[in-house]
Design a protein around this motif. Structure first.
Motif, PDB file in Angstrom:
ATOM      1  N   ALA A   2      -5.809 -15.450 -15.507  1.00 56.88           N
ATOM      2  CA  ALA A   2      -6.191 -15.747 -16.884  1.00 56.88           C
ATOM      3  C   ALA A   2      -7.601 -15.240 -17.144  1.00 56.88           C
ATOM      4  O   ALA A   2      -8.004 -15.071 -18.292  1.00 56.88           O
ATOM      5  N   ARG A   3      -8.355 -15.007 -16.064  1.00 58.73           N
ATOM      6  CA  ARG A   3      -9.696 -14.440 -16.146  1.00 58.73           C
ATOM      7  C   ARG A   3      -9.633 -12.977 -15.704  1.00 58.73           C
ATOM      8  O   ARG A   3      -8.692 -12.581 -15.015  1.00 58.73           O
ATOM      9  N   PRO A   4     -10.633 -12.181 -16.072  1.00 57.29           N
ATOM     10  CA  PRO A   4     -10.586 -10.758 -15.723  1.00 57.29           C
ATOM     11  C   PRO A   4     -10.470 -10.514 -14.220  1.00 57.29           C
ATOM     12  O   PRO A   4     -11.171 -11.130 -13.414  1.00 57.29           O
ATOM     13  N   LEU A   5      -9.556  -9.616 -13.850  1.00 58.42           N
ATOM     14  CA  LEU A   5      -9.345  -9.202 -12.471  1.00 58.42           C
ATOM     15  C   LEU A   5      -9.461  -7.691 -12.372  1.00 58.42           C
ATOM     16  O   LEU A   5      -8.926  -6.968 -13.208  1.00 58.42           O
ATOM     17  N   THR A   6     -10.130  -7.233 -11.339  1.00 57.65           N
ATOM     18  CA  THR A   6     -10.157  -5.815 -11.017  1.00 57.65           C
ATOM     19  C   THR A   6      -9.343  -5.619  -9.759  1.00 57.65           C
ATOM     20  O   THR A   6      -9.752  -6.056  -8.680  1.00 57.65           O
ATOM     21  N   PRO A   7      -8.155  -4.975  -9.855  1.00 56.10           N
ATOM     22  CA  PRO A   7      -7.302  -4.845  -8.673  1.00 56.10           C
ATOM     23  C   PRO A   7      -7.968  -4.053  -7.559  1.00 56.10           C
ATOM     24  O   PRO A   7      -8.708  -3.095  -7.810  1.00 56.10           O
ATOM     25  N   GLU A   8      -7.713  -4.464  -6.330  1.00 56.71           N
ATOM     26  CA  GLU A   8      -8.167  -3.761  -5.141  1.00 56.71           C
ATOM     27  C   GLU A   8      -6.940  -3.282  -4.367  1.00 56.71           C
ATOM     28  O   GLU A   8      -5.839  -3.810  -4.551  1.00 56.71           O
ATOM     29  N   PRO A   9      -7.096  -2.282  -3.492  1.00 55.99           N
ATOM     30  CA  PRO A   9      -5.941  -1.822  -2.714  1.00 55.99           C
ATOM     31  C   PRO A   9      -5.326  -2.949  -1.897  1.00 55.99           C
ATOM     32  O   PRO A   9      -6.021  -3.867  -1.441  1.00 55.99           O
ATOM     33  N   ALA A  10      -4.013  -2.886  -1.723  1.00 59.55           N
ATOM     34  CA  ALA A  10      -3.328  -3.871  -0.891  1.00 59.55           C
ATOM     35  C   ALA A  10      -3.834  -3.771   0.539  1.00 59.55           C
ATOM     36  O   ALA A  10      -4.293  -2.700   0.985  1.00 59.55           O
ATOM     37  N   LEU A  11      -3.754  -4.870   1.251  1.00 60.63           N
ATOM     38  CA  LEU A  11      -4.193  -4.881   2.639  1.00 60.63           C
ATOM     39  C   LEU A  11      -3.330  -3.903   3.429  1.00 60.63           C
ATOM     40  O   LEU A  11      -2.108  -4.054   3.468  1.00 60.63           O
ATOM     41  N   PRO A  12      -3.929  -2.885   4.047  1.00 60.93           N
ATOM     42  CA  PRO A  12      -3.123  -1.863   4.725  1.00 60.93           C
ATOM     43  C   PRO A  12      -2.546  -2.354   6.044  1.00 60.93           C
ATOM     44  O   PRO A  12      -3.051  -3.296   6.651  1.00 60.93           O
ATOM     45  N   GLY A  13      -1.454  -1.723   6.452  1.00 63.05           N
ATOM     46  CA  GLY A  13      -0.877  -1.991   7.759  1.00 63.05           C
ATOM     47  C   GLY A  13      -0.031  -3.236   7.838  1.00 63.05           C
ATOM     48  O   GLY A  13       0.230  -3.744   8.925  1.00 63.05           O
ATOM     49  N   THR A  14       0.428  -3.748   6.679  1.00 60.62           N
ATOM     50  CA  THR A  14       1.232  -4.968   6.675  1.00 60.62           C
ATOM     51  C   THR A  14       2.660  -4.668   6.252  1.00 60.62           C
ATOM     52  O   THR A  14       2.925  -3.711   5.526  1.00 60.62           O
ATOM     53  N   THR A  15       3.584  -5.516   6.676  1.00 62.43           N
ATOM     54  CA  THR A  15       4.993  -5.332   6.352  1.00 62.43           C
ATOM     55  C   THR A  15       5.288  -5.768   4.931  1.00 62.43           C
ATOM     56  O   THR A  15       6.055  -5.114   4.217  1.00 62.43           O
ATOM     57  N   MET A  16       4.706  -6.871   4.515  1.00 63.17           N
ATOM     58  CA  MET A  16       4.908  -7.391   3.168  1.00 63.17           C
ATOM     59  C   MET A  16       3.606  -7.253   2.380  1.00 63.17           C
ATOM     60  O   MET A  16       2.517  -7.306   2.953  1.00 63.17           O
ATOM     61  N   GLY A  17       3.745  -7.084   1.075  1.00 58.74           N
ATOM     62  CA  GLY A  17       2.584  -6.758   0.255  1.00 58.74           C
ATOM     63  C   GLY A  17       1.563  -7.864   0.177  1.00 58.74           C
ATOM     64  O   GLY A  17       1.912  -9.027  -0.036  1.00 58.74           O
ATOM     65  N   MET A  18       0.294  -7.491   0.343  1.00 57.25           N
ATOM     66  CA  MET A  18      -0.806  -8.441   0.223  1.00 57.25           C
ATOM     67  C   MET A  18      -1.841  -7.866  -0.738  1.00 57.25           C
ATOM     68  O   MET A  18      -2.861  -7.306  -0.322  1.00 57.25           O
ATOM     69  N   PRO A  19      -1.584  -7.985  -2.063  1.00 60.96           N
ATOM     70  CA  PRO A  19      -2.531  -7.440  -3.036  1.00 60.96           C
ATOM     71  C   PRO A  19      -3.843  -8.201  -3.044  1.00 60.96           C
ATOM     72  O   PRO A  19      -3.925  -9.345  -2.600  1.00 60.96           O
ATOM     73  N   GLY A  20      -4.863  -7.563  -3.568  1.00 58.38           N
ATOM     74  CA  GLY A  20      -6.175  -8.183  -3.676  1.00 58.38           C
ATOM     75  C   GLY A  20      -6.834  -7.792  -4.981  1.00 58.38           C
ATOM     76  O   GLY A  20      -6.374  -6.900  -5.697  1.00 58.38           O
TER      77      GLY A  20
END
Length: 325
Positions: free
Chosen positions: A172-190
């Motif tokens: 609900a507040r501003p977010l600036t997406p960061e790359p997903a955590l690399p090297g993982t099987t399931m997605g871990m966005p940041g």
């Protein structure tokens, strides 16, 4: 030679039964004491560690009944360890000090392959969290969240993937997406979230579960979260999601320790509240869903929510962000 009496045979059988009852609790509490997750089936059984006090207690009772002091000492020691480890891990509070610069509500939910997406939309509209971390959210789930919540949550970061690999962070507040955590099987966005006068680093956590044959992968992915926490030590951090691990797993405790993170449920007095498995013949017994926060935050409260059509309970946490840790 006289045949053993019935009472003698009964005492011997009771002693053997007590010894057998102690095999699993001894192995698991020993691994917990040594700080190792070892190999299958230890990680799976560690999730049950508080319940291992039951067979240990029965073994102690049996040993006392048949007057076997060595067996009683063994059972008593295992029971004492099992009960000791039921204590919450880590400090009871964060060192956050100074004025509160922002208040924040966070919701973490696993919607089980997107099945509970509609129920999550209803819960979000009711509870009004500022940040929503959604695990096992496939593209259809992500579209449904956008349609149902896009008016209130225009910001986000996501990993678009099928099945359990998809994940979404809504803001609900501003977010600036960061790359997903690399090297993982399931997605871990940041993302970097604008909270009050400053920024907070946020990351969704969803390592592989400790399935037989995949223990090494589970440990490696929790290790990646540990490295992430260590790399961001010193700044405001929220790491939330389905960790597939409890406080009794050494790999999870290393995530807390490396980044000086605190488990919000523990700080709110709910350290042993089960979040999985929901909707089964037994009540949830393992807390594997967590919201971890850095020392910049204090916790005002935490609640577990029952969402139909998923095997996880959602975790809702109220946080205060302070001027200094």
């Amino acid at each position: 030679m006289a045949a053993p009496s019935t009472s003698h045979l009964l005492r011997r059988a009771t002693a053997w039964a007590a010894g057998l009852l102690l095999v699993v609790p001894t192995a698991v509490t020993g691994c917990r004491l040594l700080g190792t997750d070892a190999v299958t089936p230890v990680p799976q059984l560690l999730a049950l560690l508080p319940w291992l006090a039951v067979p240990a207690g029965l073994a102690l009772l049996g040993a006392l009944l048949v007057r076997r002091p060595v067996l009683a000492a063994w059972a008593g020691g295992v029971l004492a360890l099992a009960l000791w480890f039921t204590q919450p891990y880590g400090p009871a509070d964060t060192p956050a000090r100074g004025p509160v610069t922002a208040r924040l509500r966070v919701l973490a939910a696993n919607v089980e392959f997107g099945n509970a997406t509609g129920e999550l939309v209803a819960a979000v509209r009711r509870e009004r969290p500022d940040l929503v971390f959604v695990s096992e959210c496939d593209p259809a789930c992500a579209r449904a969240l956008g349609a149902g919540l896009g008016d209130r949550y225009p910001y986000g970061a996501h990993v678009a993937a099928a099945g359990p690999a998809g994940s979404v962070i809504l803001g609900a507040r501003p977010l600036t997406p960061e790359p997903a955590l690399p090297g993982t099987t399931m997605g871990m966005p940041g993302a970097t979230a604008r909270v009050g006068p400053g920024d907070v680093t946020v990351r969704l956590a969803h390592p592989m579960p400790p399935l037989p044959g995949l223990i090494g992968l589970w440990k490696r992915e929790l290790g990646l979260l540990r490295d992430f926490a260590a790399a961001h030590r010193g700044g405001p951090v929220i790491l939330a999601g389905d960790f597939n691990a409890t406080q009794d797993h050494a790999a999870f405790r290393s995530v807390l320790d490396s980044g000086a993170l605190h488990d919000a449920a523990r700080l709110a007095g709910a350290a042993r509240t089960g979040s999985w498995p929901r909707g089964r013949a037994v009540p949830p017994y393992a807390q594997i869903d967590h919201v971890l926060v850095s020392a910049h935050f204090s916790v005002r409260g935490a609640r577990f929510l029952d969402l139909p059509r998923t095997d996880h309970r959602a975790l809702l946490v109220d946080l205060d962000l302070h001027a200094r840790p």
